[in-house]
Scaffold this motif. Structure first.
Motif, short mmCIF file in Angstrom:
data_model
loop_
_atom_site.label_atom_id
_atom_site.label_comp_id
_atom_site.label_asym_id
_atom_site.label_seq_id
_atom_site.Cartn_x
_atom_site.Cartn_y
_atom_site.Cartn_z
N UNK A 1 0.82 -1.22 0.00
CA UNK A 1 0.00 0.00 0.00
C UNK A 1 0.85 1.27 0.00
N UNK A 2 2.16 1.14 0.25
CA UNK A 2 3.03 2.31 0.32
C UNK A 2 3.89 2.48 -0.93
N UNK A 3 3.68 1.62 -1.94
CA UNK A 3 4.54 1.67 -3.13
C UNK A 3 4.54 3.04 -3.80
N UNK A 4 3.36 3.58 -4.06
CA UNK A 4 3.28 4.86 -4.79
C UNK A 4 3.94 5.98 -4.00
N UNK A 5 3.69 6.03 -2.69
CA UNK A 5 4.29 7.09 -1.86
C UNK A 5 5.81 6.97 -1.86
N UNK A 6 6.31 5.74 -1.77
CA UNK A 6 7.76 5.53 -1.75
C UNK A 6 8.38 5.86 -3.11
N UNK A 7 7.71 5.45 -4.17
CA UNK A 7 8.23 5.74 -5.51
C UNK A 7 8.29 7.25 -5.77
N UNK A 8 7.24 7.96 -5.39
CA UNK A 8 7.23 9.42 -5.57
C UNK A 8 8.31 10.10 -4.74
N UNK A 9 8.51 9.61 -3.52
CA UNK A 9 9.55 10.20 -2.66
C UNK A 9 10.94 9.95 -3.24
N UNK B 1 13.65 12.76 -4.65
CA UNK B 1 15.01 12.82 -4.09
C UNK B 1 16.07 12.69 -5.17
N UNK B 2 15.74 11.99 -6.30
CA UNK B 2 16.79 11.67 -7.27
C UNK B 2 16.53 12.22 -8.68
N UNK B 3 15.46 12.98 -8.88
CA UNK B 3 15.16 13.47 -10.24
C UNK B 3 16.23 14.43 -10.75
N UNK B 4 16.88 15.14 -9.82
CA UNK B 4 17.96 16.05 -10.26
C UNK B 4 19.17 15.28 -10.76
N UNK B 5 19.23 14.00 -10.43
CA UNK B 5 20.32 13.14 -10.90
C UNK B 5 19.89 12.34 -12.14
N UNK B 6 18.70 12.66 -12.65
CA UNK B 6 18.27 12.04 -13.88
C UNK B 6 17.33 10.85 -13.72
N UNK B 7 16.87 10.56 -12.51
CA UNK B 7 15.98 9.42 -12.30
C UNK B 7 14.57 9.76 -12.74
N UNK C 1 25.46 -2.12 -0.39
CA UNK C 1 24.01 -2.20 -0.69
C UNK C 1 23.18 -1.52 0.39
N UNK C 2 23.67 -1.54 1.63
CA UNK C 2 22.97 -0.88 2.73
C UNK C 2 23.17 0.62 2.71
N UNK C 3 24.41 1.04 2.42
CA UNK C 3 24.75 2.46 2.52
C UNK C 3 24.26 3.27 1.32
N UNK C 4 24.30 2.67 0.13
CA UNK C 4 23.99 3.42 -1.10
C UNK C 4 22.64 4.13 -1.04
N UNK C 5 21.54 3.44 -0.70
CA UNK C 5 20.26 4.15 -0.62
C UNK C 5 20.25 5.23 0.47
N UNK C 6 20.97 4.96 1.56
CA UNK C 6 21.01 5.95 2.65
C UNK C 6 21.68 7.24 2.20
N UNK C 7 22.79 7.11 1.46
CA UNK C 7 23.49 8.30 0.97
C UNK C 7 22.65 9.07 -0.05
N UNK C 8 21.87 8.34 -0.82
CA UNK C 8 21.05 8.99 -1.86
C UNK C 8 19.78 9.62 -1.31
N UNK C 9 19.24 9.07 -0.24
CA UNK C 9 17.91 9.49 0.25
C UNK C 9 17.99 10.21 1.60
N UNK C 10 18.56 9.55 2.59
CA UNK C 10 18.64 10.13 3.95
C UNK C 10 19.73 11.19 4.01
N UNK C 11 20.87 10.90 3.38
CA UNK C 11 22.01 11.82 3.26
C UNK C 11 22.69 12.07 4.60
N UNK C 12 23.81 12.77 4.54
CA UNK C 12 24.60 13.01 5.75
C UNK C 12 24.11 14.24 6.50
N UNK C 13 24.48 14.29 7.78
CA UNK C 13 24.11 15.42 8.63
C UNK C 13 24.81 16.69 8.15
#
Length: 484
Positions: free
Chosen positions: A237-245, A249-255, A293-305
């Motif tokens: 039920x959260x697929x659309x919300x997650x995909x949009x988020x 987060x990544x459209x500026x990188x061409x996604x 594999x664990x860190x890559x999504x975090x750096x792209x989405x959550x990002x550093x402080x």
């Protein structure tokens, strides 16, 4: 000091000490982990005649049974109980127990006093005292000439065992319950860890994977997951919300949005997005995938402080009587001086967040100005940069022996506030850090908890693919505390 462990010589000696303490503290309790055959082992005399509170945890038969079934759980329950009593009473007098099946109670009392991080006070028995001194640096002899002030002014112990550390993690996690997402719901270790965590009531959980498969595997293992939310990425039920988020987060990188819809089927991306969107407070992954594999999504989405340029990974190294922190052992192969200074700062903050006072050693094969070379100069530059971090108690370059041994420190770095007393260790590169933590883990029998990923806006933590169930439990508790 508000508690001691008393190796009593007799019932009368315990009563007399309790009465003395009650004149100084109006709210004291005498606690005995194991009651004798009569159920209270004479403690009722103190409560009835002197109005001194008394408590015990196990009756004799149950205590022996629990000890033989699971020795660690036996000690852990006692640690939890004594911690509760210390929070409730002004003074806790922990009394030794004598009869314990056919087991040697002296060794059990000795171990328990260390697990509780208490002074081991031995009543008028010089033989036991001399023997105990070899195994317990906070053992002391008590007799008729010992004043109450002497007893209460004993040097405070600094033991913390792996078991006590785990109890502390659970207790801190319960202070502010957080939700952890576990993407690898098809792994039995994850489900077994989830069962332990649910029983502890220290965290809430979200598990990712095929809902039916998770339910079936849990049923086969006899695990109740009724209180766990489960999502199947790509069919939830959260697929659309997650995909949009993810697209935002990544459209500026061409996604594109279509690419985002496909990528959220990856459980690590989906789990990271749950943290990003606030459905979960932290994620723990890596039991079946790489650190990258664990860190890559975090750096792209959550990002550093803000102000943090790179992520690093540290390990809590739980030795028999202390907890150290090693970094970076997981992420940066060849850190710059700026990276090392930053790792020192964030590692100190991580260590302090768990109730310890950090003293940071920036390690090298040279102490102070005794050597030179590219790697030494790197650490020297990092130390210069670390001066800009307020409140950072550090020193370096320093060799490991000078960092942990007082005698060596007095010769190599006599004016240092860290040398000989370090507890946070920053290694010059990933090669040294990873080798060191594994060498200590395997040769010293240390429990390595981590890697704890530092520098991210929200906690995303990694597991080793060879992790045990208890590693998953501890990492989830650490993640919950980070999220607080």
């Amino acid at each position: 000091m508000n508690a001691i462990y008393f190796q009593k010589q007799s019932r009368e000696s315990l009563d007399n000490l309790a009465i003395k303490l009650s004149k100084k503290y109006s709210n004291i309790v005498v606690f005995q982990a194991l009651a004798c055959e009569d159920g209270v082992c004479g403690l009722n005399k103190l409560s009835k005649e002197h109005n001194i509170k008394t408590e015990y945890l196990y009756d004799s038969a149950t205590g022996v049974k629990e000890y033989l079934k699971n020795e660690n759980a036996f000690y852990k329950n006692i640690i939890i109980k004594v911690n509760e009593l210390k929070a409730k009473y002004d003074f806790v007098l922990v009394a030794s127990f004598g009869v314990f099946g056919g087991l040697d109670t002296f060794w059990i009392n000795l171990k328990l006093s260390k697990e509780l991080n208490l002074n081991y006070v031995i009543d008028n028995d010089l033989t036991k005292f001399e023997f105990a001194k070899i195994h317990h640096k906070y053992a002391s002899l008590y007799n008729e000439n010992t004043s109450l002030d002497e007893l209460l002014n004993l040097k405070k112990p600094d033991y913390i065992s792996p078991m006590a550390f785990e109890v502390m993690l659970e207790s801190k996690a319960k202070e502010n319950i957080k939700t952890i997402v576990l993407p690898e719901g098809n792994d039995e270790r994850i489900l077994k860890a989830a069962s332990i965590l649910l029983e502890s009531k220290a965290v809430k959980l979200i598990i990712l994977g095929n809902n039916k498969e998770i339910a079936q595997k849990a049923s086969d293992l006899g695990i109740d997951l009724d209180d766990v939310k489960t999502y199947n990425p790509g069919n939830s039920s959260l697929d659309d919300e997650c995909a949009n988020a993810l697209y935002e987060a990544r459209k500026s990188k061409g996604m594109s949005l279509e690419q985002a819809k496909e990528l959220i089927k990856d459980r690590n991306y989906f789990g990271t997005l749950l943290v990003h969107l606030g459905y979960a407070d932290a994620m723990v992954s890596g039991a079946a995938c790489s650190t990258a594999d664990t860190i890559r999504p975090a750096l792209q989405i959550v990002k550093t402080k803000p102000g943090v340029k790179s992520v690093s990974g540290g390990f809590f190294m739980c030795l028999s009587d202390k907890v150290w922190y090693f970094a970076d052992c997981a992420v940066n192969p060849n850190p710059t001086p700026e990276n090392l200074a930053e790792i020192a700062s964030v590692s100190a903050a991580t260590y302090k967040a768990f109730g310890f006072e950090p003293r940071v050693a920036m390690l090298s094969y040279s102490t102070a100005n005794s050597g030179s070379g590219v790697s030494v100069d790197l650490v020297k530059q990092a130390c210069e940069l670390a001066k800009s971090y307020e409140g950072l108690n550090y020193d370096g370059p320093i060799q490991f022996d000078a960092a942990v041994d007082i005698a060596t420190a007095s010769k190599k770095m006599p004016d240092s506030k860290v040398a000989g007393k370090a507890n946070v260790f920053v290694f010059p590169d990933l090669n040294a850090g990873n080798i060191a933590y594994k060498a200590v883990q395997r040769s010293a029998g240390a429990i390595a908890v981590g890697p704890v990923l530092q520098g991210l806006n929200k906690p995303i933590n990694d597991l080793s693919r060879g992790c045990l169930v208890e590693d998953i439990v501890n990492t989830c508790l650490i993640s919950a505390i980070q999220a607080q």
